[in-house]
Design a protein around this motif. Sequence first.
Motif, PDB file in Angstrom:
ATOM      1  N   LYS A  32       0.799  -1.220   0.000  1.00 31.84           N
ATOM      2  CA  LYS A  32       0.000   0.000   0.000  1.00 31.84           C
ATOM      3  C   LYS A  32       0.833   1.273   0.000  1.00 31.84           C
ATOM      4  O   LYS A  32       0.321   2.327  -0.339  1.00 31.84           O
ATOM      5  CB  LYS A  32      -1.060  -0.051   1.079  1.00 31.84           C
ATOM      6  CG  LYS A  32      -0.814   0.362   2.381  1.00 31.84           C
ATOM      7  CD  LYS A  32      -2.058   0.203   3.252  1.00 31.84           C
ATOM      8  CE  LYS A  32      -1.581   0.295   4.671  1.00 31.84           C
ATOM      9  NZ  LYS A  32      -2.621   0.233   5.642  1.00 31.84           N
ATOM     10  N   TRP A  37      -4.570   1.611  -3.898  1.00 34.51           N
ATOM     11  CA  TRP A  37      -5.799   0.845  -4.119  1.00 34.51           C
ATOM     12  C   TRP A  37      -5.809  -0.475  -3.363  1.00 34.51           C
ATOM     13  O   TRP A  37      -6.872  -1.039  -3.095  1.00 34.51           O
ATOM     14  CB  TRP A  37      -6.019   0.594  -5.613  1.00 34.51           C
ATOM     15  CG  TRP A  37      -4.950  -0.222  -6.267  1.00 34.51           C
ATOM     16  CD1 TRP A  37      -3.804   0.237  -6.830  1.00 34.51           C
ATOM     17  CD2 TRP A  37      -4.932  -1.639  -6.435  1.00 34.51           C
ATOM     18  NE1 TRP A  37      -3.059  -0.804  -7.324  1.00 34.51           N
ATOM     19  CE2 TRP A  37      -3.736  -1.968  -7.099  1.00 34.51           C
ATOM     20  CE3 TRP A  37      -5.799  -2.664  -6.082  1.00 34.51           C
ATOM     21  CZ2 TRP A  37      -3.395  -3.273  -7.419  1.00 34.51           C
ATOM     22  CZ3 TRP A  37      -5.453  -3.962  -6.404  1.00 34.51           C
ATOM     23  CH2 TRP A  37      -4.261  -4.255  -7.075  1.00 34.51           C
ATOM     24  N   LEU A  90     -10.824   1.429 -11.982  1.00 32.57           N
ATOM     25  CA  LEU A  90     -10.621   1.467 -10.529  1.00 32.57           C
ATOM     26  C   LEU A  90     -10.133   2.833 -10.076  1.00 32.57           C
ATOM     27  O   LEU A  90     -10.652   3.410  -9.110  1.00 32.57           O
ATOM     28  CB  LEU A  90      -9.627   0.380 -10.095  1.00 32.57           C
ATOM     29  CG  LEU A  90      -9.249   0.395  -8.620  1.00 32.57           C
ATOM     30  CD1 LEU A  90     -10.396  -0.161  -7.791  1.00 32.57           C
ATOM     31  CD2 LEU A  90      -7.994  -0.407  -8.384  1.00 32.57           C
ATOM     32  N   HIS A  91      -9.136   3.389 -10.767  1.00 36.77           N
ATOM     33  CA  HIS A  91      -8.596   4.691 -10.376  1.00 36.77           C
ATOM     34  C   HIS A  91      -9.637   5.794 -10.545  1.00 36.77           C
ATOM     35  O   HIS A  91      -9.716   6.703  -9.709  1.00 36.77           O
ATOM     36  CB  HIS A  91      -7.335   5.021 -11.170  1.00 36.77           C
ATOM     37  CG  HIS A  91      -6.133   4.258 -10.720  1.00 36.77           C
ATOM     38  ND1 HIS A  91      -5.662   4.299  -9.430  1.00 36.77           N
ATOM     39  CD2 HIS A  91      -5.305   3.419 -11.390  1.00 36.77           C
ATOM     40  CE1 HIS A  91      -4.590   3.516  -9.317  1.00 36.77           C
ATOM     41  NE2 HIS A  91      -4.363   2.967 -10.500  1.00 36.77           N
ATOM     42  N   ARG A  94     -12.057   5.623  -7.718  1.00 41.07           N
ATOM     43  CA  ARG A  94     -11.452   6.106  -6.473  1.00 41.07           C
ATOM     44  C   ARG A  94     -11.066   7.585  -6.550  1.00 41.07           C
ATOM     45  O   ARG A  94     -10.431   8.117  -5.659  1.00 41.07           O
ATOM     46  CB  ARG A  94     -10.217   5.275  -6.136  1.00 41.07           C
ATOM     47  CG  ARG A  94     -10.544   3.855  -5.711  1.00 41.07           C
ATOM     48  CD  ARG A  94      -9.277   3.039  -5.476  1.00 41.07           C
ATOM     49  NE  ARG A  94      -8.286   3.719  -4.661  1.00 41.07           N
ATOM     50  CZ  ARG A  94      -8.146   3.549  -3.337  1.00 41.07           C
ATOM     51  NH1 ARG A  94      -8.933   2.715  -2.706  1.00 41.07           N
ATOM     52  NH2 ARG A  94      -7.209   4.198  -2.676  1.00 41.07           N
ATOM     53  N   GLU A  96      -8.874   9.011  -8.499  1.00 40.96           N
ATOM     54  CA  GLU A  96      -7.412   9.122  -8.565  1.00 40.96           C
ATOM     55  C   GLU A  96      -6.973   9.383 -10.005  1.00 40.96           C
ATOM     56  O   GLU A  96      -6.062   8.742 -10.526  1.00 40.96           O
ATOM     57  CB  GLU A  96      -6.768   7.839  -8.056  1.00 40.96           C
ATOM     58  CG  GLU A  96      -7.072   7.527  -6.623  1.00 40.96           C
ATOM     59  CD  GLU A  96      -6.608   6.153  -6.183  1.00 40.96           C
ATOM     60  OE1 GLU A  96      -6.460   5.959  -4.973  1.00 40.96           O
ATOM     61  OE2 GLU A  96      -6.402   5.270  -7.045  1.00 40.96           O
TER      62      GLU A  96
END
Length: 121
Positions: A32, A37, A90-91, A94, A96
């Motif tokens: 991490k 993530w 995913l990013h 989130r 990001e």
Amino acid sequence: MEIAYWIVAGVLAVFYLYSGAMKIARNRTQLKTMMKWVETAPMPAVKLIGILEVLAAIGLILPPLTGIAPWLALAAAIGLVLVQIGAIILHLARKEARQLGLNVALLVLAVVAVWLATVWL
């Protein structure tokens, strides 16, 4: 086209061997610091992604090199395209977006590898 394939496949293989091996060998705490993530992802999923990345790296190189089932290079490249599409989703989920640069670059390289891998068909 073959020379271009080997260059692109070599870059992708080195990156994914390293990245996949880290996901397989390290624990959540170690990962991490480099991959935020991971803190919310189930560790079995992280390990599976690592295994798939290592297998794809091998699939990019070994089949065309040996001449045994060279179509697997195309399958491996398609798999890496899917991995990067998942990573981008995913990013974005989130929030990001700042971290998408590497994912976009890897996606472009994987798409180029798909195109170049058709030389083995």
